[in-house]
Design a protein around this motif. Structure first.
Motif, PDB file in Angstrom:
ATOM      1  N   LEU A  50       0.619  -1.377  -0.025  1.00 50.14           N
ATOM      2  CA  LEU A  50      -0.236  -0.464   0.133  1.00 50.14           C
ATOM      3  C   LEU A  50       0.615   1.586  -0.210  1.00 50.14           C
ATOM      4  N   ARG A  51       2.371   0.849   0.475  1.00 49.31           N
ATOM      5  CA  ARG A  51       2.914   2.447  -0.003  1.00 49.31           C
ATOM      6  C   ARG A  51       3.114   2.903  -1.525  1.00 49.31           C
ATOM      7  N   ASN A  52       2.302   3.868  -1.708  1.00 50.62           N
ATOM      8  CA  ASN A  52       2.601   5.238  -2.580  1.00 50.62           C
ATOM      9  C   ASN A  52       1.249   4.567  -2.774  1.00 50.62           C
ATOM     10  N   ALA A  53       0.550   3.933  -3.113  1.00 53.93           N
ATOM     11  CA  ALA A  53      -0.614   3.674  -3.405  1.00 53.93           C
ATOM     12  C   ALA A  53      -1.661   4.093  -4.262  1.00 53.93           C
ATOM     13  N   GLN A  54      -0.972   5.735  -3.546  1.00 54.47           N
ATOM     14  CA  GLN A  54      -2.594   6.682  -4.014  1.00 54.47           C
ATOM     15  C   GLN A  54      -1.882   7.194  -6.232  1.00 54.47           C
ATOM     16  N   SER A  55      -0.191   6.577  -6.061  1.00 53.41           N
ATOM     17  CA  SER A  55      -0.320   7.142  -7.445  1.00 53.41           C
ATOM     18  C   SER A  55       0.175   6.305  -8.048  1.00 53.41           C
ATOM     19  N   THR A  56      -0.801   4.593  -7.682  1.00 50.59           N
ATOM     20  CA  THR A  56      -0.953   3.095  -8.528  1.00 50.59           C
ATOM     21  C   THR A  56      -2.112   3.027  -9.250  1.00 50.59           C
ATOM     22  N   ASP A  57      -2.579   3.901  -9.522  1.00 52.48           N
ATOM     23  CA  ASP A  57      -4.108   4.078  -9.793  1.00 52.48           C
ATOM     24  C   ASP A  57      -3.951   3.481 -11.610  1.00 52.48           C
ATOM     25  N   PRO A  58      -4.958   2.808 -12.010  1.00 58.03           N
ATOM     26  CA  PRO A  58      -6.063   1.845 -11.774  1.00 58.03           C
ATOM     27  C   PRO A  58      -5.299   0.633 -10.094  1.00 58.03           C
ATOM     28  N   TYR A  59      -6.682   0.647  -9.273  1.00 55.66           N
ATOM     29  CA  TYR A  59      -6.553  -0.744  -8.991  1.00 55.66           C
ATOM     30  C   TYR A  59      -6.204  -2.265  -9.367  1.00 55.66           C
ATOM     31  N   PHE A  60      -5.958  -3.329  -8.634  1.00 58.85           N
ATOM     32  CA  PHE A  60      -6.562  -4.312  -8.841  1.00 58.85           C
ATOM     33  C   PHE A  60      -4.930  -4.578 -10.035  1.00 58.85           C
ATOM     34  N   ASP A  62      -6.330  -6.240 -13.101  1.00 63.21           N
ATOM     35  CA  ASP A  62      -6.467  -6.000 -13.787  1.00 63.21           C
ATOM     36  C   ASP A  62      -7.131  -4.318 -13.793  1.00 63.21           C
ATOM     37  N   GLY A  63      -6.525  -3.498 -12.989  1.00 68.20           N
ATOM     38  CA  GLY A  63      -6.914  -1.744 -13.587  1.00 68.20           C
ATOM     39  C   GLY A  63      -8.687  -2.093 -13.463  1.00 68.20           C
ATOM     40  N   SER A  64      -9.631  -2.909 -12.928  1.00 65.97           N
ATOM     41  CA  SER A  64     -10.679  -2.412 -12.706  1.00 65.97           C
ATOM     42  C   SER A  64     -11.149  -1.503 -11.825  1.00 65.97           C
ATOM     43  N   VAL A  65     -11.047  -1.008 -10.707  1.00 61.20           N
ATOM     44  CA  VAL A  65     -11.007  -0.141 -10.004  1.00 61.20           C
ATOM     45  C   VAL A  65     -10.332   1.140 -10.058  1.00 61.20           C
ATOM     46  N   ALA A  66     -11.014   2.640 -10.782  1.00 61.44           N
ATOM     47  CA  ALA A  66      -9.975   3.656 -10.648  1.00 61.44           C
ATOM     48  C   ALA A  66     -10.600   4.455  -9.768  1.00 61.44           C
ATOM     49  N   LYS A  67     -10.511   4.076  -8.996  1.00 62.54           N
ATOM     50  CA  LYS A  67     -10.207   5.319  -7.298  1.00 62.54           C
ATOM     51  C   LYS A  67     -10.212   4.780  -6.117  1.00 62.54           C
ATOM     52  N   LEU A  68      -9.252   5.074  -5.469  1.00 66.59           N
ATOM     53  CA  LEU A  68      -8.178   4.575  -3.904  1.00 66.59           C
ATOM     54  C   LEU A  68      -9.758   4.545  -3.465  1.00 66.59           C
ATOM     55  N   ALA A  96      -7.504   8.357   3.500  1.00 64.50           N
ATOM     56  CA  ALA A  96      -6.561   9.266   4.304  1.00 64.50           C
ATOM     57  C   ALA A  96      -5.521   9.005   4.442  1.00 64.50           C
ATOM     58  N   PHE A  97      -4.778   8.173   5.839  1.00 69.26           N
ATOM     59  CA  PHE A  97      -3.981   6.701   5.915  1.00 69.26           C
ATOM     60  C   PHE A  97      -3.387   6.599   5.039  1.00 69.26           C
ATOM     61  N   VAL A  98      -3.801   5.820   3.849  1.00 63.90           N
ATOM     62  CA  VAL A  98      -2.996   5.632   2.942  1.00 63.90           C
ATOM     63  C   VAL A  98      -2.308   6.170   1.815  1.00 63.90           C
ATOM     64  N   VAL A 121      11.293  22.302 -17.325  1.00 61.00           N
ATOM     65  CA  VAL A 121       9.467  20.952 -17.206  1.00 61.00           C
ATOM     66  C   VAL A 121       8.287  21.403 -16.744  1.00 61.00           C
ATOM     67  N   PRO A 122       6.978  21.091 -17.283  1.00 58.72           N
ATOM     68  CA  PRO A 122       6.209  21.380 -17.124  1.00 58.72           C
ATOM     69  C   PRO A 122       5.858  20.975 -15.267  1.00 58.72           C
ATOM     70  N   VAL A 123       4.957  21.834 -14.655  1.00 59.84           N
ATOM     71  CA  VAL A 123       5.039  21.261 -13.490  1.00 59.84           C
ATOM     72  C   VAL A 123       3.128  20.892 -13.077  1.00 59.84           C
ATOM     73  N   ASP A 124       2.377  21.128 -13.239  1.00 60.72           N
ATOM     74  CA  ASP A 124       1.076  20.729 -13.220  1.00 60.72           C
ATOM     75  C   ASP A 124       1.062  19.178 -14.240  1.00 60.72           C
ATOM     76  N   GLY A 125       0.020  18.781 -14.018  1.00 66.98           N
ATOM     77  CA  GLY A 125      -0.115  17.570 -14.500  1.00 66.98           C
ATOM     78  C   GLY A 125       1.192  16.559 -15.188  1.00 66.98           C
ATOM     79  N   PHE A 126       1.709  16.706 -14.610  1.00 68.66           N
ATOM     80  CA  PHE A 126       3.302  15.643 -14.277  1.00 68.66           C
ATOM     81  C   PHE A 126       3.223  14.282 -13.741  1.00 68.66           C
ATOM     82  N   ARG A 127       3.612  13.887 -14.018  1.00 63.50           N
ATOM     83  CA  ARG A 127       3.809  12.390 -13.180  1.00 63.50           C
ATOM     84  C   ARG A 127       5.025  11.482 -13.667  1.00 63.50           C
ATOM     85  N   ILE A 128       5.834  11.452 -12.907  1.00 68.09           N
ATOM     86  CA  ILE A 128       6.720  10.461 -13.113  1.00 68.09           C
ATOM     87  C   ILE A 128       6.420   9.012 -12.970  1.00 68.09           C
ATOM     88  N   PRO A 129       6.068   8.278 -14.584  1.00 65.00           N
ATOM     89  CA  PRO A 129       5.869   6.684 -14.348  1.00 65.00           C
ATOM     90  C   PRO A 129       6.951   6.089 -12.850  1.00 65.00           C
TER      91      PRO A 129
END
Length: 130
Positions: A50-60, A62-68, A96-98, A121-129
């Protein structure tokens, strides 16, 4: 987290385990059974960290769940002590905890201020995979 039974599978300090469990997702993918050949492993998948789970969407797997929040609710519904009357509060607290408490940026790549061409490098909307 502990009171709701989450720590049974997501064991601190890494908040994961070596277990493979069936959590009701899978579709056509039969999970660990494909590797083990054991019918008891059908639809069983490894418990993720669950470490950094907030940035690993989609979940499961198969990616069947979009939101944490929805992934947490899915897991709570499968837990033995699930109380529908408390579901909204439990989801809010666990999200909140996760989403905040289990964030570890110590291994994040360093983000440059500029690319080799000199452009910023743009800041907004940029996420390092990962």
């Amino acid at each position: 987290f502990g009171e709701l039974g989450c720590a049974t599978c997501h064991v601190p300090p890494r908040f994961e385990s070596e277990r493979y469990v069936d959590r009701g997702v899978g579709g056509d993918d039969t999970g660990r059974e494909q590797v083990s050949g054991d019918a008891r492993d059908r639809f069983a998948f490894r418990v993720p960290s669950l470490r950094n789970a907030q940035s690993t969407d989609p979940y499961f797997h198969d990616g069947s769940v979009a939101k944490l929040e929805d992934a947490i609710l899915h897991e709570l519904r499968l837990s033995p002590g699930f109380d529908p009357a408390r579901a909204d509060d439990d989801v809010a607290v666990l999200t909140a905890f996760v989403g905040r408490g289990l964030v570890d940026t110590s291994r994040e790549p360093t983000r440059p201020d500029k690319v080799p061409s000199g452009l910023e490098v743009p800041v907004d909307g940029f996420r390092i995979p990962r």
